[in-house]
Scaffold this active site. Sequence first.
Site, PDB file in Angstrom:
ATOM      1  N   LYS A  42       0.793  -1.239   0.000  1.00  0.00           N
ATOM      2  CA  LYS A  42       0.000   0.000   0.000  1.00  0.00           C
ATOM      3  C   LYS A  42       0.823   1.286   0.000  1.00  0.00           C
ATOM      4  O   LYS A  42       0.309   2.363   0.310  1.00  0.00           O
ATOM      5  CB  LYS A  42      -1.010   0.042   1.153  1.00  0.00           C
ATOM      6  CG  LYS A  42      -1.844  -1.192   1.344  1.00  0.00           C
ATOM      7  CD  LYS A  42      -2.347  -1.790   0.064  1.00  0.00           C
ATOM      8  CE  LYS A  42      -3.427  -0.989  -0.613  1.00  0.00           C
ATOM      9  NZ  LYS A  42      -3.755  -1.604  -1.953  1.00  0.00           N
ATOM     10  N   ALA A  43       2.093   1.196  -0.366  1.00  0.00           N
ATOM     11  CA  ALA A  43       2.943   2.389  -0.366  1.00  0.00           C
ATOM     12  C   ALA A  43       2.957   3.111  -1.711  1.00  0.00           C
ATOM     13  O   ALA A  43       3.570   4.180  -1.823  1.00  0.00           O
ATOM     14  CB  ALA A  43       4.360   2.008   0.027  1.00  0.00           C
ATOM     15  N   TRP A  47       1.191   2.327  -8.719  1.00  0.00           N
ATOM     16  CA  TRP A  47       1.524   3.614  -9.342  1.00  0.00           C
ATOM     17  C   TRP A  47       2.939   3.552  -9.947  1.00  0.00           C
ATOM     18  O   TRP A  47       3.158   3.903 -11.112  1.00  0.00           O
ATOM     19  CB  TRP A  47       1.428   4.688  -8.256  1.00  0.00           C
ATOM     20  CG  TRP A  47       1.534   6.109  -8.700  1.00  0.00           C
ATOM     21  CD1 TRP A  47       1.579   6.575  -9.989  1.00  0.00           C
ATOM     22  CD2 TRP A  47       1.593   7.266  -7.845  1.00  0.00           C
ATOM     23  NE1 TRP A  47       1.656   7.932  -9.976  1.00  0.00           N
ATOM     24  CE2 TRP A  47       1.667   8.384  -8.675  1.00  0.00           C
ATOM     25  CE3 TRP A  47       1.595   7.455  -6.469  1.00  0.00           C
ATOM     26  CZ2 TRP A  47       1.739   9.690  -8.168  1.00  0.00           C
ATOM     27  CZ3 TRP A  47       1.656   8.740  -5.957  1.00  0.00           C
ATOM     28  CH2 TRP A  47       1.727   9.837  -6.801  1.00  0.00           C
ATOM     29  N   LYS A 101       7.535  -7.207  -9.302  1.00  0.00           N
ATOM     30  CA  LYS A 101       7.054  -6.556  -8.076  1.00  0.00           C
ATOM     31  C   LYS A 101       7.245  -7.464  -6.872  1.00  0.00           C
ATOM     32  O   LYS A 101       7.041  -8.674  -6.968  1.00  0.00           O
ATOM     33  CB  LYS A 101       5.564  -6.230  -8.255  1.00  0.00           C
ATOM     34  CG  LYS A 101       4.784  -6.069  -6.967  1.00  0.00           C
ATOM     35  CD  LYS A 101       3.290  -5.955  -7.211  1.00  0.00           C
ATOM     36  CE  LYS A 101       2.523  -6.126  -5.915  1.00  0.00           C
ATOM     37  NZ  LYS A 101       1.074  -5.914  -6.071  1.00  0.00           N
ATOM     38  N   HIS A 103       6.822  -7.448  -2.260  1.00  0.00           N
ATOM     39  CA  HIS A 103       6.641  -6.766  -0.976  1.00  0.00           C
ATOM     40  C   HIS A 103       7.607  -7.322   0.064  1.00  0.00           C
ATOM     41  O   HIS A 103       7.484  -7.027   1.249  1.00  0.00           O
ATOM     42  CB  HIS A 103       5.208  -6.954  -0.460  1.00  0.00           C
ATOM     43  CG  HIS A 103       4.156  -6.234  -1.230  1.00  0.00           C
ATOM     44  ND1 HIS A 103       4.302  -4.931  -1.654  1.00  0.00           N
ATOM     45  CD2 HIS A 103       2.925  -6.623  -1.658  1.00  0.00           C
ATOM     46  CE1 HIS A 103       3.205  -4.555  -2.296  1.00  0.00           C
ATOM     47  NE2 HIS A 103       2.367  -5.571  -2.323  1.00  0.00           N
ATOM     48  N   SER A 133      -4.315   2.908   4.538  1.00  0.00           N
ATOM     49  CA  SER A 133      -4.551   2.275   3.242  1.00  0.00           C
ATOM     50  C   SER A 133      -4.604   0.745   3.381  1.00  0.00           C
ATOM     51  O   SER A 133      -5.441   0.071   2.778  1.00  0.00           O
ATOM     52  CB  SER A 133      -3.461   2.696   2.256  1.00  0.00           C
ATOM     53  OG  SER A 133      -3.715   2.182   0.974  1.00  0.00           O
ATOM     54  N   TYR A 188       6.220   8.169  -1.516  1.00  0.00           N
ATOM     55  CA  TYR A 188       4.872   8.423  -2.046  1.00  0.00           C
ATOM     56  C   TYR A 188       4.562   9.920  -1.991  1.00  0.00           C
ATOM     57  O   TYR A 188       4.011  10.481  -2.936  1.00  0.00           O
ATOM     58  CB  TYR A 188       3.863   7.624  -1.213  1.00  0.00           C
ATOM     59  CG  TYR A 188       2.418   7.754  -1.662  1.00  0.00           C
ATOM     60  CD1 TYR A 188       1.854   6.841  -2.553  1.00  0.00           C
ATOM     61  CD2 TYR A 188       1.605   8.783  -1.172  1.00  0.00           C
ATOM     62  CE1 TYR A 188       0.527   6.948  -2.937  1.00  0.00           C
ATOM     63  CE2 TYR A 188       0.279   8.897  -1.561  1.00  0.00           C
ATOM     64  CZ  TYR A 188      -0.255   7.983  -2.439  1.00  0.00           C
ATOM     65  OH  TYR A 188      -1.570   8.091  -2.830  1.00  0.00           O
ATOM     66  N   ARG A 252      -8.465   3.923  -3.916  1.00  0.00           N
ATOM     67  CA  ARG A 252      -9.386   4.392  -2.888  1.00  0.00           C
ATOM     68  C   ARG A 252      -9.437   5.913  -2.832  1.00  0.00           C
ATOM     69  O   ARG A 252     -10.422   6.524  -3.199  1.00  0.00           O
ATOM     70  CB  ARG A 252      -8.953   3.792  -1.537  1.00  0.00           C
ATOM     71  CG  ARG A 252      -9.969   3.879  -0.420  1.00  0.00           C
ATOM     72  CD  ARG A 252      -9.362   3.304   0.854  1.00  0.00           C
ATOM     73  NE  ARG A 252      -8.164   4.022   1.249  1.00  0.00           N
ATOM     74  CZ  ARG A 252      -8.143   5.112   2.022  1.00  0.00           C
ATOM     75  NH1 ARG A 252      -9.265   5.589   2.509  1.00  0.00           N
ATOM     76  NH2 ARG A 252      -6.996   5.710   2.319  1.00  0.00           N
ATOM     77  N   GLY A 254      -5.965   7.945  -2.759  1.00  0.00           N
ATOM     78  CA  GLY A 254      -4.734   8.423  -3.384  1.00  0.00           C
ATOM     79  C   GLY A 254      -4.273   9.769  -2.863  1.00  0.00           C
ATOM     80  O   GLY A 254      -3.844  10.623  -3.639  1.00  0.00           O
TER      81      GLY A 254
HETATM   82  P1  A3P Z   1      -5.150   4.765  -0.678  1.00  0.00           P
HETATM   83  O1  A3P Z   1      -5.726   3.523  -0.091  1.00  0.00           O
HETATM   84  O2  A3P Z   1      -4.628   5.690   0.375  1.00  0.00           O
HETATM   85  O3  A3P Z   1      -6.061   5.449  -1.624  1.00  0.00           O
HETATM   86  P2  A3P Z   1      -0.317  -0.211  -3.653  1.00  0.00           P
HETATM   87  O4  A3P Z   1      -0.346  -0.048  -5.124  1.00  0.00           O
HETATM   88  O5  A3P Z   1       1.047  -0.258  -3.077  1.00  0.00           O
HETATM   89  O6  A3P Z   1      -1.215  -1.307  -3.195  1.00  0.00           O
HETATM   90  O7  A3P Z   1      -0.884   1.148  -3.023  1.00  0.00           O
HETATM   91  C1  A3P Z   1      -2.222   1.505  -3.148  1.00  0.00           C
HETATM   92  C2  A3P Z   1      -2.380   2.921  -2.655  1.00  0.00           C
HETATM   93  O8  A3P Z   1      -1.807   3.816  -3.621  1.00  0.00           O
HETATM   94  C3  A3P Z   1      -3.844   3.332  -2.523  1.00  0.00           C
HETATM   95  O9  A3P Z   1      -3.855   4.351  -1.513  1.00  0.00           O
HETATM   96  C4  A3P Z   1      -4.103   3.893  -3.910  1.00  0.00           C
HETATM   97  O10 A3P Z   1      -5.234   4.720  -3.989  1.00  0.00           O
HETATM   98  C5  A3P Z   1      -2.816   4.674  -4.133  1.00  0.00           C
HETATM   99  N1  A3P Z   1      -2.550   4.946  -5.546  1.00  0.00           N
HETATM  100  C6  A3P Z   1      -2.565   4.084  -6.578  1.00  0.00           C
HETATM  101  N2  A3P Z   1      -2.312   4.705  -7.734  1.00  0.00           N
HETATM  102  C7  A3P Z   1      -2.107   6.011  -7.427  1.00  0.00           C
HETATM  103  C8  A3P Z   1      -1.793   7.165  -8.212  1.00  0.00           C
HETATM  104  N3  A3P Z   1      -1.645   7.098  -9.524  1.00  0.00           N
HETATM  105  N4  A3P Z   1      -1.665   8.336  -7.546  1.00  0.00           N
HETATM  106  C9  A3P Z   1      -1.796   8.415  -6.213  1.00  0.00           C
HETATM  107  N5  A3P Z   1      -2.095   7.363  -5.427  1.00  0.00           N
HETATM  108  C10 A3P Z   1      -2.240   6.160  -6.038  1.00  0.00           C
END
Ligand code: A3P
Length: 290
Positions: A42-43, A47, A101, A103, A133, A188, A252, A254
């Site tokens: 979730k970091a 993206w 990828k 973790h 997140s 992030y 969710r 972002g």
């Molecule tokens: P939130 O739950 O705070 O919205 P991962 O890809 O490591 O699982 O991380 C998911 C988190 O990154 C989620 O955070 C998601 O919304 C956010 N995220 C994914 N794509 C993004 C983007 N293009 N810009 C900003 N945040 C993004």
Amino acid sequence: VISRNSQMVQGVPLMEHIAHNWSSIWAFRPDPSDILISTYPKAGTTWTQEIVDLLLNNGDAEVCKKAPIIARIPFLEIFSPPPIPSGLDLLKRMAPPRVIKTHLPLQLVPEGFWENKCKVIYVARNAKDNLVSYFHFDQMNLTQPEPGPWDQYIHKFMRGELAWGSWYDHVKGYWKEREKRNILYLFYEDMKENPHREVMRIMKYLDLSLPGDVIGRVVELTSFKAMKDNPMTNYSFIPKPVFDHSISPFMRKGEVGDWTNHFTPEQSQLFDEDYARQMEGTDIPFRTSI
Ligand code: A3P
């Protein structure tokens, strides 16, 4: 039925299906040209994956419409459960250079990545937003351990009991080794603050030199909105019984600072005190707001 349990691997709680297949994951030999994207869950993994894939493909918009992100960039340690394809199976079918990828905390990354001097991009997110997140994700991902109530979840995070282990050890492990092992360590919050600048950093690290319009396109295609609307990146390709998007969408919010909508002042203070203890002696420049 998919197990939601985790099991210890060298002191780190990993999902059962990963622990059961640990010897083959540990034995994975990357090619020197392979690129690893590593994060605590979730970091900002997805993206960063999308940015890297687009940079390697000259900002070609077709690339991010072609196939789900996990098919383009295999998840090293994921061993099913269906419909998620096993990372090692996917990797076997792909020719290097591959983007991979993970973790896994640094000490569990298969040694071939270091021996072969593969490029490694690490993304870290401030603890409180990362925790929020993960809390939502553990609710919607029906293959992850059940999160339980919010207040208890905070304590599980602080004790390093969530899947993939301690956030504190994870971010510190890669930070400590970043220079020696030539790891690109991203935040992030920096990506949110200035995506153009961070995309340029990634481009340079990958030894690429792309014109301004291509960089601009990569930034545009990897905005939160674009990725939320893109069925190949918003994880709608993984439906129930794995992800229940009605509980929480994968894309969710972002944002930086959503933790303020979740932590009470008391929880925040308790967390900060514990944080100071666990992060003592480190100088990782985390920001909880931008
Ligand atoms: P939130 O739950 O705070 O919205 P991962 O890809 O490591 O699982 O991380 C998911 C988190 O990154 C989620 O955070 C998601 O919304 C956010 N995220 C994914 N794509 C993004 C983007 N293009 N810009 C900003 N945040 C993004």
